[in-house]
Design a protein around this motif. Sequence first.
Motif, PDB file in Angstrom:
ATOM      1  N   ASP A   9       8.376  -4.085  11.658  1.00  0.00           N
ATOM      2  CA  ASP A   9       9.228  -4.157  10.474  1.00  0.00           C
ATOM      3  C   ASP A   9       8.779  -3.253   9.321  1.00  0.00           C
ATOM      4  O   ASP A   9       9.368  -3.304   8.243  1.00  0.00           O
ATOM      5  N   VAL A  10       7.741  -2.447   9.552  1.00  0.00           N
ATOM      6  CA  VAL A  10       7.235  -1.574   8.483  1.00  0.00           C
ATOM      7  C   VAL A  10       7.277  -0.122   8.944  1.00  0.00           C
ATOM      8  O   VAL A  10       6.736   0.213   9.998  1.00  0.00           O
ATOM      9  N   ASP A  11       7.926   0.717   8.153  1.00  0.00           N
ATOM     10  CA  ASP A  11       8.039   2.140   8.485  1.00  0.00           C
ATOM     11  C   ASP A  11       6.767   2.852   8.035  1.00  0.00           C
ATOM     12  O   ASP A  11       6.659   3.306   6.900  1.00  0.00           O
ATOM     13  N   CYS A  12       5.812   2.930   8.937  1.00  0.00           N
ATOM     14  CA  CYS A  12       4.498   3.476   8.606  1.00  0.00           C
ATOM     15  C   CYS A  12       3.991   4.313   9.771  1.00  0.00           C
ATOM     16  O   CYS A  12       4.285   4.028  10.937  1.00  0.00           O
ATOM     17  N   SER A  13       3.236   5.356   9.484  1.00  0.00           N
ATOM     18  CA  SER A  13       2.661   6.184  10.538  1.00  0.00           C
ATOM     19  C   SER A  13       1.724   5.359  11.418  1.00  0.00           C
ATOM     20  O   SER A  13       1.012   4.483  10.917  1.00  0.00           O
ATOM     21  N   TYR A  14       1.743   5.652  12.715  1.00  0.00           N
ATOM     22  CA  TYR A  14       0.798   4.967  13.600  1.00  0.00           C
ATOM     23  C   TYR A  14       0.456   5.834  14.808  1.00  0.00           C
ATOM     24  O   TYR A  14       1.188   6.760  15.169  1.00  0.00           O
ATOM     25  N   VAL A  15      -0.679   5.495  15.414  1.00  0.00           N
ATOM     26  CA  VAL A  15      -1.118   6.133  16.654  1.00  0.00           C
ATOM     27  C   VAL A  15      -1.436   5.006  17.636  1.00  0.00           C
ATOM     28  O   VAL A  15      -2.317   4.184  17.376  1.00  0.00           O
TER      29      VAL A  15
ATOM     30  N   LEU B  21       0.834  -1.206   0.000  1.00  0.00           N
ATOM     31  CA  LEU B  21       0.000   0.000   0.000  1.00  0.00           C
ATOM     32  C   LEU B  21       0.867   1.254   0.000  1.00  0.00           C
ATOM     33  O   LEU B  21       0.592   2.219  -0.726  1.00  0.00           O
ATOM     34  N   LEU B  22       1.926   1.232   0.806  1.00  0.00           N
ATOM     35  CA  LEU B  22       2.825   2.380   0.881  1.00  0.00           C
ATOM     36  C   LEU B  22       3.578   2.581  -0.435  1.00  0.00           C
ATOM     37  O   LEU B  22       3.758   3.710  -0.904  1.00  0.00           O
ATOM     38  N   GLU B  23       4.015   1.469  -1.042  1.00  0.00           N
ATOM     39  CA  GLU B  23       4.720   1.551  -2.318  1.00  0.00           C
ATOM     40  C   GLU B  23       3.840   2.136  -3.415  1.00  0.00           C
ATOM     41  O   GLU B  23       4.312   2.814  -4.323  1.00  0.00           O
TER      42      GLU B  23
ATOM     43  N   PHE C 178      -0.604   4.862  -1.308  1.00  0.00           N
ATOM     44  CA  PHE C 178      -1.846   5.046  -0.557  1.00  0.00           C
ATOM     45  C   PHE C 178      -1.504   5.717   0.766  1.00  0.00           C
ATOM     46  O   PHE C 178      -0.427   5.502   1.326  1.00  0.00           O
ATOM     47  N   ALA C 179      -2.422   6.515   1.253  1.00  0.00           N
ATOM     48  CA  ALA C 179      -2.270   7.083   2.595  1.00  0.00           C
ATOM     49  C   ALA C 179      -2.629   5.981   3.589  1.00  0.00           C
ATOM     50  O   ALA C 179      -3.708   5.400   3.506  1.00  0.00           O
ATOM     51  N   VAL C 180      -1.709   5.674   4.520  1.00  0.00           N
ATOM     52  CA  VAL C 180      -1.926   4.588   5.476  1.00  0.00           C
ATOM     53  C   VAL C 180      -1.528   5.043   6.879  1.00  0.00           C
ATOM     54  O   VAL C 180      -0.448   5.599   7.075  1.00  0.00           O
ATOM     55  N   VAL C 181      -2.411   4.800   7.837  1.00  0.00           N
ATOM     56  CA  VAL C 181      -2.108   5.052   9.240  1.00  0.00           C
ATOM     57  C   VAL C 181      -2.569   3.831  10.037  1.00  0.00           C
ATOM     58  O   VAL C 181      -3.704   3.383   9.894  1.00  0.00           O
ATOM     59  N   LEU C 182      -1.673   3.284  10.848  1.00  0.00           N
ATOM     60  CA  LEU C 182      -2.015   2.164  11.718  1.00  0.00           C
ATOM     61  C   LEU C 182      -2.403   2.693  13.094  1.00  0.00           C
ATOM     62  O   LEU C 182      -1.956   3.762  13.494  1.00  0.00           O
ATOM     63  N   PHE C 183      -3.231   1.937  13.804  1.00  0.00           N
ATOM     64  CA  PHE C 183      -3.522   2.343  15.174  1.00  0.00           C
ATOM     65  C   PHE C 183      -3.880   1.152  16.040  1.00  0.00           C
ATOM     66  O   PHE C 183      -4.152   0.069  15.539  1.00  0.00           O
ATOM     67  N   ASP C 184      -3.842   1.387  17.357  1.00  0.00           N
ATOM     68  CA  ASP C 184      -4.049   0.378  18.386  1.00  0.00           C
ATOM     69  C   ASP C 184      -2.852  -0.569  18.482  1.00  0.00           C
ATOM     70  O   ASP C 184      -2.508  -1.030  19.554  1.00  0.00           O
ATOM     71  N   ARG C 185      -2.240  -0.841  17.351  1.00  0.00           N
ATOM     72  CA  ARG C 185      -1.039  -1.672  17.294  1.00  0.00           C
ATOM     73  C   ARG C 185      -0.228  -1.248  16.069  1.00  0.00           C
ATOM     74  O   ARG C 185      -0.744  -0.581  15.189  1.00  0.00           O
ATOM     75  N   TRP C 186       1.009  -1.648  16.008  1.00  0.00           N
ATOM     76  CA  TRP C 186       1.855  -1.256  14.880  1.00  0.00           C
ATOM     77  C   TRP C 186       2.647  -2.458  14.409  1.00  0.00           C
ATOM     78  O   TRP C 186       2.600  -3.525  15.010  1.00  0.00           O
ATOM     79  N   ILE C 187       3.342  -2.289  13.293  1.00  0.00           N
ATOM     80  CA  ILE C 187       4.126  -3.385  12.717  1.00  0.00           C
ATOM     81  C   ILE C 187       5.606  -3.000  12.802  1.00  0.00           C
ATOM     82  O   ILE C 187       6.059  -2.092  12.087  1.00  0.00           O
TER      83      ILE C 187
ATOM     84  N   GLN D 234       3.814  10.366   5.409  1.00  0.00           N
ATOM     85  CA  GLN D 234       4.329  11.033   6.600  1.00  0.00           C
ATOM     86  C   GLN D 234       4.531   9.950   7.667  1.00  0.00           C
ATOM     87  O   GLN D 234       3.575   9.456   8.241  1.00  0.00           O
ATOM     88  N   ASN D 235       5.768   9.562   7.905  1.00  0.00           N
ATOM     89  CA  ASN D 235       6.022   8.491   8.861  1.00  0.00           C
ATOM     90  C   ASN D 235       6.129   9.048  10.278  1.00  0.00           C
ATOM     91  O   ASN D 235       7.203   9.268  10.816  1.00  0.00           O
ATOM     92  N   ASN D 236       4.973   9.294  10.862  1.00  0.00           N
ATOM     93  CA  ASN D 236       4.893   9.841  12.205  1.00  0.00           C
ATOM     94  C   ASN D 236       4.478   8.758  13.193  1.00  0.00           C
ATOM     95  O   ASN D 236       3.505   8.036  12.949  1.00  0.00           O
ATOM     96  N   LYS D 237       5.192   8.674  14.288  1.00  0.00           N
ATOM     97  CA  LYS D 237       4.885   7.702  15.333  1.00  0.00           C
ATOM     98  C   LYS D 237       4.366   8.455  16.558  1.00  0.00           C
ATOM     99  O   LYS D 237       5.103   9.216  17.181  1.00  0.00           O
ATOM    100  N   ILE D 238       3.108   8.243  16.899  1.00  0.00           N
ATOM    101  CA  ILE D 238       2.498   8.947  18.022  1.00  0.00           C
ATOM    102  C   ILE D 238       2.094   7.950  19.101  1.00  0.00           C
ATOM    103  O   ILE D 238       1.374   6.984  18.836  1.00  0.00           O
ATOM    104  N   ILE D 239       2.584   8.180  20.321  1.00  0.00           N
ATOM    105  CA  ILE D 239       2.258   7.331  21.472  1.00  0.00           C
ATOM    106  C   ILE D 239       1.594   8.212  22.521  1.00  0.00           C
ATOM    107  O   ILE D 239       2.191   9.164  23.021  1.00  0.00           O
ATOM    108  N   LEU D 240       0.349   7.894  22.867  1.00  0.00           N
ATOM    109  CA  LEU D 240      -0.440   8.715  23.769  1.00  0.00           C
ATOM    110  C   LEU D 240      -0.546   8.092  25.158  1.00  0.00           C
ATOM    111  O   LEU D 240      -0.612   6.867  25.290  1.00  0.00           O
TER     112      LEU D 240
END
Length: 339
Positions: free
Chosen positions: A157-163, A141-143, A146-155, A320-326
Amino acid sequence: MAKKKTSIKDIAEALGVSITTVSFILNGKAREKRISDEMTGKVQDYIKKIGYKPSHIAQSLRLGKSKIIVFMVEDISNQFFASIARLIEEKAYKNGYKIIYCSTENDTIKTKELISTFKMRNVDGFIITPTPGLEHVVRKLLEEDFAVVLFDRWIPDVDCSYVVVENKLSAKEATQHLIHQGCKNLGFVTVDSSQTQMNDRMDGFLEALIGTEAKSAILKVKFHTISEQEASRKILEFFSSHPELDGVFFSTNYLAFEGLHALIKLGKKIPEQIRLVSFDDHYFFNLFQPPITAIEQPIEEIAENLMDLMLKQLEHGEVQNNKIILPNKLNLRESSVYK
């Protein structure tokens, strides 16, 4: 250094043809523009040879954005996911987007099929709680831009934005609270899963025990049995075989519901005989007697950050590879405090 993606310009230069010609062929307009079969075959053979995949963003610019974002979660009926979905929908609508909801049931095959279907519908982005084994699909998807944001959990081995939230720290603090309340034999009931959030909650629980005299017993329940009778039976057996437990931490609220049912069956008094804490607060916990101590996730902040990251990607046309931890909040109630 990241490998540069092949562009239409690169293909045109390699074949000695115009960018317009390549673009028409890629978009299925070769016959309409009277491009010869020979030239069409030449371009198609070349892009197949180099494994070229057209940019989703470039296609959107040509075909027009769908203004649709997919919200893929484990179970959309779960209060946590449903609450976030409602907030996301509101912000998306204000920015001209619509949301499609779907439940993956933590099934990787189903998740892959859903993503494939939505890609063909030309959606603009994905907000996903990833299932196990989804690394390749998310990378794809990133390649394809596509705009992709993960949440609740992250991967990992994949450099992807997550919350995500501070799962480990919150679990550690909740466990320490039970220990400070005098608990010497602690139970931890969780999902048998390799998901990052579940691993972190387990790590937080175990870390809180270091340097203390407290002993522990752990039960892992398979995800697919949570809505079935087997989960209730397993939890009942766990408490029956560990009568010494004077404190228990549930890693999710739906496991806590089953746990409360089991403790009532066994006639255990809360908090006199066993103190109880759950991850992920629920309105039911305030209604139960005694009220249940629980870790509250910041629903509004999660939704706000998810949509902010998604809109930045959609507006700027780049990842935008942003990593947000709340941070979370531990709501202390009578179930864990025995006076």
